[in-house]
Write a protein that holds these residues in place. Structure first.
Motif, PDB file in Angstrom:
ATOM      1  N   MET A   1       0.972  -1.023  -0.041  1.00  0.00           N
ATOM      2  CA  MET A   1      -0.069   0.102  -0.182  1.00  0.00           C
ATOM      3  C   MET A   1       0.944   1.119   0.089  1.00  0.00           C
ATOM      4  SD  MET A   1      -3.133  -0.756   2.697  1.00  0.00           S
ATOM      5  CE  MET A   1      -2.363  -1.954   3.538  1.00  0.00           C
ATOM      6  N   SER A   2       0.483   2.197  -0.569  1.00  0.00           N
ATOM      7  CA  SER A   2       1.225   3.445  -0.580  1.00  0.00           C
ATOM      8  C   SER A   2       0.492   4.623   0.042  1.00  0.00           C
ATOM      9  CB  SER A   2       1.561   3.872  -2.164  1.00  0.00           C
ATOM     10  OG  SER A   2       0.363   3.995  -2.784  1.00  0.00           O
ATOM     11  N   ASP A   3       0.952   5.464   0.311  1.00  0.00           N
ATOM     12  CA  ASP A   3       0.430   6.661   1.213  1.00  0.00           C
ATOM     13  C   ASP A   3       0.396   7.775   0.279  1.00  0.00           C
ATOM     14  OD1 ASP A   3       2.511   7.730   3.940  1.00  0.00           O
ATOM     15  OD2 ASP A   3       2.932   7.371   1.655  1.00  0.00           O
ATOM     16  N   THR A   4       0.613   7.760  -0.938  1.00  0.00           N
ATOM     17  CA  THR A   4       0.830   8.826  -2.119  1.00  0.00           C
ATOM     18  C   THR A   4      -0.087   8.455  -3.249  1.00  0.00           C
ATOM     19  OG1 THR A   4       2.652   8.051  -2.814  1.00  0.00           O
ATOM     20  CG2 THR A   4       2.976   9.769  -1.233  1.00  0.00           C
ATOM     21  N   LEU A   5      -0.506   9.287  -4.045  1.00  0.00           N
ATOM     22  CA  LEU A   5      -1.215   8.784  -4.855  1.00  0.00           C
ATOM     23  C   LEU A   5      -0.455   8.713  -6.292  1.00  0.00           C
ATOM     24  CD1 LEU A   5      -4.281   8.946  -5.888  1.00  0.00           C
ATOM     25  CD2 LEU A   5      -3.884  11.147  -6.735  1.00  0.00           C
ATOM     26  N   SER A   6      -0.619   7.235  -6.887  1.00  0.00           N
ATOM     27  CA  SER A   6       0.256   6.892  -7.703  1.00  0.00           C
ATOM     28  C   SER A   6      -0.454   6.192  -8.839  1.00  0.00           C
ATOM     29  CB  SER A   6       1.376   5.787  -6.935  1.00  0.00           C
ATOM     30  OG  SER A   6       0.275   4.762  -6.812  1.00  0.00           O
ATOM     31  N   ARG A   7      -1.725   6.283  -8.915  1.00  0.00           N
ATOM     32  CA  ARG A   7      -2.412   5.919  -9.925  1.00  0.00           C
ATOM     33  C   ARG A   7      -3.319   6.807 -10.672  1.00  0.00           C
ATOM     34  NH1 ARG A   7      -1.900   0.223 -11.823  1.00  0.00           N
ATOM     35  NH2 ARG A   7      -1.329  -0.931 -10.054  1.00  0.00           N
ATOM     36  N   VAL A  50     -10.495  10.168  10.149  1.00  0.00           N
ATOM     37  CA  VAL A  50     -10.354   9.013  10.977  1.00  0.00           C
ATOM     38  C   VAL A  50      -9.682   9.013  12.140  1.00  0.00           C
ATOM     39  CG1 VAL A  50      -9.327   6.584  11.030  1.00  0.00           C
ATOM     40  CG2 VAL A  50     -10.544   7.086   9.117  1.00  0.00           C
ATOM     41  N   THR A  51     -10.396   8.733  13.389  1.00  0.00           N
ATOM     42  CA  THR A  51      -9.741   9.013  14.781  1.00  0.00           C
ATOM     43  C   THR A  51      -8.765   8.066  15.374  1.00  0.00           C
ATOM     44  OG1 THR A  51     -11.705   8.130  15.638  1.00  0.00           O
ATOM     45  CG2 THR A  51     -11.823  10.688  15.258  1.00  0.00           C
ATOM     46  N   LYS A  52      -9.087   6.847  14.947  1.00  0.00           N
ATOM     47  CA  LYS A  52      -8.671   5.655  15.588  1.00  0.00           C
ATOM     48  C   LYS A  52      -8.401   4.532  14.548  1.00  0.00           C
ATOM     49  CE  LYS A  52      -9.301   2.176  19.302  1.00  0.00           C
ATOM     50  NZ  LYS A  52     -10.126   1.682  20.106  1.00  0.00           N
ATOM     51  N   VAL A  53      -7.202   3.808  14.639  1.00  0.00           N
ATOM     52  CA  VAL A  53      -7.289   2.487  13.878  1.00  0.00           C
ATOM     53  C   VAL A  53      -6.804   1.279  14.803  1.00  0.00           C
ATOM     54  CG1 VAL A  53      -6.341   1.419  11.826  1.00  0.00           C
ATOM     55  CG2 VAL A  53      -6.765   3.761  11.619  1.00  0.00           C
ATOM     56  N   ASN A  81      -3.453  10.042  10.298  1.00  0.00           N
ATOM     57  CA  ASN A  81      -2.823  10.906  11.408  1.00  0.00           C
ATOM     58  C   ASN A  81      -1.881   9.973  12.089  1.00  0.00           C
ATOM     59  OD1 ASN A  81      -3.954   8.631  13.363  1.00  0.00           O
ATOM     60  ND2 ASN A  81      -5.901   9.878  13.371  1.00  0.00           N
ATOM     61  N   ASP A  82      -1.257  10.686  13.388  1.00  0.00           N
ATOM     62  CA  ASP A  82      -0.066   9.947  13.712  1.00  0.00           C
ATOM     63  C   ASP A  82      -0.322   8.514  14.101  1.00  0.00           C
ATOM     64  OD1 ASP A  82       1.602  11.934  13.139  1.00  0.00           O
ATOM     65  OD2 ASP A  82       1.464  12.994  15.056  1.00  0.00           O
ATOM     66  N   GLN A  83      -1.565   8.463  14.833  1.00  0.00           N
ATOM     67  CA  GLN A  83      -1.851   6.970  15.316  1.00  0.00           C
ATOM     68  C   GLN A  83      -2.014   6.050  14.292  1.00  0.00           C
ATOM     69  OE1 GLN A  83      -4.934   5.339  15.295  1.00  0.00           O
ATOM     70  NE2 GLN A  83      -4.270   3.704  16.665  1.00  0.00           N
ATOM     71  N   ALA A  84      -2.698   6.334  13.230  1.00  0.00           N
ATOM     72  CA  ALA A  84      -2.695   5.452  12.043  1.00  0.00           C
ATOM     73  C   ALA A  84      -1.467   5.202  11.437  1.00  0.00           C
ATOM     74  CB  ALA A  84      -3.779   5.890  11.209  1.00  0.00           C
ATOM     75  N   ARG A  85      -0.603   5.999  11.425  1.00  0.00           N
ATOM     76  CA  ARG A  85       0.975   5.717  10.812  1.00  0.00           C
ATOM     77  C   ARG A  85       1.469   4.912  11.750  1.00  0.00           C
ATOM     78  NH1 ARG A  85       2.129   8.997   6.605  1.00  0.00           N
ATOM     79  NH2 ARG A  85       1.217  10.527   6.030  1.00  0.00           N
ATOM     80  N   ARG A  86       1.268   4.991  13.026  1.00  0.00           N
ATOM     81  CA  ARG A  86       2.132   4.439  14.052  1.00  0.00           C
ATOM     82  C   ARG A  86       1.496   2.768  13.820  1.00  0.00           C
ATOM     83  NH1 ARG A  86       1.981   7.804  17.739  1.00  0.00           N
ATOM     84  NH2 ARG A  86      -0.119   7.339  18.595  1.00  0.00           N
ATOM     85  N   MET A  87       0.502   2.577  13.937  1.00  0.00           N
ATOM     86  CA  MET A  87      -0.301   1.187  13.695  1.00  0.00           C
ATOM     87  C   MET A  87       0.285   0.694  12.360  1.00  0.00           C
ATOM     88  SD  MET A  87      -2.042   0.313  16.138  1.00  0.00           S
ATOM     89  CE  MET A  87      -2.922  -1.130  15.395  1.00  0.00           C
ATOM     90  N   MET A  88       0.366   1.595  11.433  1.00  0.00           N
ATOM     91  CA  MET A  88       1.038   0.936  10.058  1.00  0.00           C
ATOM     92  C   MET A  88       2.461   0.701  10.075  1.00  0.00           C
ATOM     93  SD  MET A  88      -1.382   0.868   7.429  1.00  0.00           S
ATOM     94  CE  MET A  88      -0.654   0.990   6.157  1.00  0.00           C
ATOM     95  N   ARG A  89       3.279   1.193  10.995  1.00  0.00           N
ATOM     96  CA  ARG A  89       4.580   1.217  11.441  1.00  0.00           C
ATOM     97  C   ARG A  89       4.677  -0.372  11.777  1.00  0.00           C
ATOM     98  NH1 ARG A  89       5.485   6.395  11.649  1.00  0.00           N
ATOM     99  NH2 ARG A  89       5.022   6.338  13.745  1.00  0.00           N
TER     100      ARG A  89
END
Length: 95
Positions: A1-7, A50-53, A81-89
């Motif tokens: 998955m990418s977090d930038t638009l690539s298509r 989104v507030t929480k993942v 947000n930072d919480q979602a990015r942390r979960m992805m990491r």
């Protein structure tokens, strides 16, 4: 998955609230339906409201991406947000 638009011209889907074990079953069902309905499965999920993942939200994203890739597409994420990015990491999905 990418977090930038690539298509080119991905199908935009705005998410809101929590992606957790309470909300994911309903959301998963509807996102899978949307993914099946579009011919070129390039989807951009907007996480700006989104507030929480939690782990069920991460599992849903992995499943959506797997299906999109199998159809020649991808799932892009934006506005996390930072919480979602942390979960992805933590799930090692940020690479």
């Amino acid at each position: 998955m990418s977090d930038t638009l690539s298509r080119q011209n991905p199908f935009p889907i705005a998410l809101e609230g929590s992606l957790d074990f309470h909300t994911v079953p309903y959301l998963r069902k509807n996102l899978l339906k949307a993914l099946r309905a579009i011919s070129a499965p390039a989807v951009e999920l907007d996480f700006s409201r989104v507030t929480k993942v939690d782990t069920s939200g991460i599992a849903m994203l992995v499943e959506l991406n797997r299906i999109a890739v199998s159809k020649g597409g991808e799932v892009s994420l934006r506005g996390m947000n930072d919480q979602a990015r942390r979960m992805m990491r933590l799930a090692r999905l940020d690479q």
